[in-house]
Design a protein around this motif. Sequence first.
Motif, PDB file in Angstrom:
ATOM      1  N   SER A 166     -19.044   3.047   0.538  1.00  0.00           N
ATOM      2  CA  SER A 166     -19.162   2.870   1.994  1.00  0.00           C
ATOM      3  C   SER A 166     -20.580   3.158   2.447  1.00  0.00           C
ATOM      4  CB  SER A 166     -18.196   3.800   2.730  1.00  0.00           C
ATOM      5  OG  SER A 166     -16.881   3.291   2.671  1.00  0.00           O
ATOM      6  N   GLU A 167     -21.185   4.171   1.850  1.00  0.00           N
ATOM      7  CA  GLU A 167     -22.558   4.510   2.250  1.00  0.00           C
ATOM      8  C   GLU A 167     -23.519   3.373   1.939  1.00  0.00           C
ATOM      9  OE1 GLU A 167     -22.776   9.296   2.622  1.00  0.00           O
ATOM     10  OE2 GLU A 167     -23.285   8.453   0.671  1.00  0.00           O
TER      11      GLU A 167
ATOM     12  N   ILE B 113       0.856  -1.190   0.000  1.00  0.00           N
ATOM     13  CA  ILE B 113       0.000   0.000   0.000  1.00  0.00           C
ATOM     14  C   ILE B 113       0.888   1.236   0.000  1.00  0.00           C
ATOM     15  CG2 ILE B 113      -1.700   1.306   1.333  1.00  0.00           C
ATOM     16  CD1 ILE B 113      -2.624  -1.418   2.492  1.00  0.00           C
ATOM     17  N   GLU B 114       0.635   2.116  -0.947  1.00  0.00           N
ATOM     18  CA  GLU B 114       1.407   3.362  -0.993  1.00  0.00           C
ATOM     19  C   GLU B 114       1.145   4.140   0.309  1.00  0.00           C
ATOM     20  OE1 GLU B 114       1.932   7.169  -3.981  1.00  0.00           O
ATOM     21  OE2 GLU B 114       0.292   5.753  -4.306  1.00  0.00           O
ATOM     22  N   GLN B 115       2.201   4.545   0.962  1.00  0.00           N
ATOM     23  CA  GLN B 115       2.040   5.191   2.275  1.00  0.00           C
ATOM     24  C   GLN B 115       1.746   6.674   2.090  1.00  0.00           C
ATOM     25  OE1 GLN B 115       2.046   3.444   5.479  1.00  0.00           O
ATOM     26  NE2 GLN B 115       1.542   1.994   3.845  1.00  0.00           N
ATOM     27  N   ARG B 116       0.534   6.932   1.631  1.00  0.00           N
ATOM     28  CA  ARG B 116       0.145   8.294   1.279  1.00  0.00           C
ATOM     29  C   ARG B 116      -1.353   8.442   1.526  1.00  0.00           C
ATOM     30  NH1 ARG B 116      -0.618  11.264  -3.555  1.00  0.00           N
ATOM     31  NH2 ARG B 116      -0.891   9.428  -4.862  1.00  0.00           N
ATOM     32  N   ARG B 117      -1.745   9.599   2.057  1.00  0.00           N
ATOM     33  CA  ARG B 117      -3.188   9.873   2.210  1.00  0.00           C
ATOM     34  C   ARG B 117      -3.749  10.268   0.849  1.00  0.00           C
ATOM     35  NH1 ARG B 117      -6.294  14.930   4.081  1.00  0.00           N
ATOM     36  NH2 ARG B 117      -4.358  15.929   3.456  1.00  0.00           N
ATOM     37  N   ILE B 118      -4.846   9.636   0.462  1.00  0.00           N
ATOM     38  CA  ILE B 118      -5.493   9.965  -0.809  1.00  0.00           C
ATOM     39  C   ILE B 118      -6.996  10.064  -0.547  1.00  0.00           C
ATOM     40  CG2 ILE B 118      -5.971   9.184  -3.176  1.00  0.00           C
ATOM     41  CD1 ILE B 118      -3.389   7.493  -3.003  1.00  0.00           C
ATOM     42  N   LEU B 119      -7.603  11.178  -0.913  1.00  0.00           N
ATOM     43  CA  LEU B 119      -9.058  11.283  -0.809  1.00  0.00           C
ATOM     44  C   LEU B 119      -9.632  11.370  -2.214  1.00  0.00           C
ATOM     45  CD1 LEU B 119      -9.628  13.693   2.229  1.00  0.00           C
ATOM     46  CD2 LEU B 119      -9.560  11.210   2.174  1.00  0.00           C
ATOM     47  N   THR B 120     -10.403  10.338  -2.573  1.00  0.00           N
ATOM     48  CA  THR B 120     -10.991  10.325  -3.922  1.00  0.00           C
ATOM     49  C   THR B 120     -12.469  10.714  -3.878  1.00  0.00           C
ATOM     50  OG1 THR B 120     -11.578   8.003  -3.689  1.00  0.00           O
ATOM     51  CG2 THR B 120      -9.460   8.465  -4.707  1.00  0.00           C
ATOM     52  N   THR B 121     -13.063  10.636  -2.702  1.00  0.00           N
ATOM     53  CA  THR B 121     -14.487  10.986  -2.539  1.00  0.00           C
ATOM     54  C   THR B 121     -14.624  11.723  -1.208  1.00  0.00           C
ATOM     55  OG1 THR B 121     -15.083   9.046  -1.216  1.00  0.00           O
ATOM     56  CG2 THR B 121     -15.171   8.780  -3.608  1.00  0.00           C
ATOM     57  N   ALA B 122     -15.839  12.196  -0.932  1.00  0.00           N
ATOM     58  CA  ALA B 122     -16.118  12.662   0.429  1.00  0.00           C
ATOM     59  C   ALA B 122     -16.034  11.441   1.351  1.00  0.00           C
ATOM     60  CB  ALA B 122     -17.508  13.278   0.484  1.00  0.00           C
ATOM     61  N   ILE B 123     -15.827  11.692   2.630  1.00  0.00           N
ATOM     62  CA  ILE B 123     -15.757  10.597   3.616  1.00  0.00           C
ATOM     63  C   ILE B 123     -17.067  10.585   4.402  1.00  0.00           C
ATOM     64  CG2 ILE B 123     -14.556   9.762   5.688  1.00  0.00           C
ATOM     65  CD1 ILE B 123     -12.821   9.520   3.240  1.00  0.00           C
ATOM     66  N   PRO B 124     -17.805   9.519   4.446  1.00  0.00           N
ATOM     67  CA  PRO B 124     -17.612   8.279   3.700  1.00  0.00           C
ATOM     68  C   PRO B 124     -18.035   8.436   2.239  1.00  0.00           C
ATOM     69  CG  PRO B 124     -19.604   8.152   5.036  1.00  0.00           C
ATOM     70  CD  PRO B 124     -18.980   9.477   5.338  1.00  0.00           C
ATOM     71  N   GLY B 125     -17.442   7.613   1.372  1.00  0.00           N
ATOM     72  CA  GLY B 125     -17.758   7.651  -0.049  1.00  0.00           C
ATOM     73  C   GLY B 125     -19.001   6.836  -0.368  1.00  0.00           C
ATOM     74  N   PRO B 126     -19.436   6.865  -1.632  1.00  0.00           N
ATOM     75  CA  PRO B 126     -20.694   6.199  -2.007  1.00  0.00           C
ATOM     76  C   PRO B 126     -20.718   4.690  -1.737  1.00  0.00           C
ATOM     77  CG  PRO B 126     -19.527   7.055  -3.957  1.00  0.00           C
ATOM     78  CD  PRO B 126     -18.824   7.591  -2.754  1.00  0.00           C
TER      79      PRO B 126
END
Length: 447
Positions: A21-22, A6-19
């Motif tokens: 997860s919802e 796993i790349e050790q980097r924070r990445i946000l691709t969606t709002a939290i929680p994303g669709p």
Amino acid sequence: MTTAPIEQRRILTTAIPGPRSELLQKRKLSAVSAGVGTGLPIYVERAGGGIVVDVDGNQLIDFGSGIAVTTVGNAAPSVVAAVQAQVEDFTHTCFMVTPYEEYVAVCEQLNALTPGEGEKRSALFNSGSEAVENAVKIARSFTGRSAVVAFDHAYHGRTNLTMALTAKNMPYKQGFGPFAGEIYRVPMAYPYRWPTGVDRCADEAFDAFVSAVHTQVGERNTAAVIIEPIQGEGGFIVPPAGYLKRIADWCTQHGILFIADEIQTGFCRTGDWFACEHEDVVPDLITTAKGIAGGLPLAAVTGRADVMDSVHGGGLGGTYGGNPVACAAALGAIETMRAEDLCGRAREIEALFMPRLRELAEKFDVIGDLRGRGAMLALELVSGSGDKTPNSALTSAVNGYCHSQGLVTLTAGTFGNVIRFLPPLSAGDDLLHEGLDIVEQAFAANA
Ligand SMILES: Cc1ncc(COP(=O)(O)O)c(C=O)c1O
């Protein structure tokens, strides 16, 4: 199976929680009991190092370690390898029926690693609560006494006996009584909230403890005193130096067993193998779980051989206690802790966090207290300007902000006003700094 690191980097691709997860959360609500809560409903796909990856492809920084469990990191290579090898050989026989070496090897490690030079024995269980229950059983059996003394702000679990030992009503006990009997509660040495001030806390708290046990319980009725060397769910309360030793010595004088519940503090978390070591305390019995097995369910009671061996044959055990896969995981986790000097890493993490948290506490007077040890650190939030009224609303807001920015944080405390940090010891410095940047932003946005 995914094997790429796993790349050790924070990445946000969606709002939290994303669709995604919802959607899963919707399924959860119609399939899982409402009694089982979720603090941050992102659904996890992978985790490792200091990162949790969710089903929407977000990568969050982990300051929680699944509540102090994945100390060696999630899916740590030594744990994965040991588990894979073990599941191919056998997954269960029940140690009480046909035993296996892995159980014995974990007990040997525990006997060697826990404080105290004397001869020791261990017994293995599935959860922290179960270990605490068994420590109480052992103490009662050895002493022939029934009373057990626990402290304000204590957390020892959710089973019937451990609910009785746990101090906080909501959410742990509400509506679940009646609770097990012969449990007595005494004040805890809580320096920040000691009524007559920090300097008098150690002496007065010790006197209050002695007086309560003497007048309300009776030393000769008391089997054990159980305490977390640093209280976990209670809000990372660190008792004053010397306090634990005075309690332990007093117990010895009265033939009372001193049980250290190191379920949250154990296995390198506080910068030593066990938090008792900072206080030069050798408990009669010590309970462990959480960090012991890199995420697999395993727990233990370890203690003086004469105490542990006083129980009649067959008196301790359980179908799954010391399951071979969990034992293999523990052996892998312990190997990593030694090889990578994770106690040293916890001290480095303290050195990295502390100056930044201190600066934050100086800037925001709603941070009433900064405390903890190693990679077990916390901020207690209050009204501010010298007013120590617990500020649970701000705690929720800061916690929620961190979550929205991709940082997994946890709250704690009897008054729900503590933000706690429990990063995996496998997280790199850059991630830790980035997580702390988010904490700073959370205070700037909400305080
Ligand atoms: C100090 C302490 N004791 C006991 C427990 C109960 O452990 P488990 O949740 O594995 O039953 C916990 C869990 O948070 C704990 O922190």
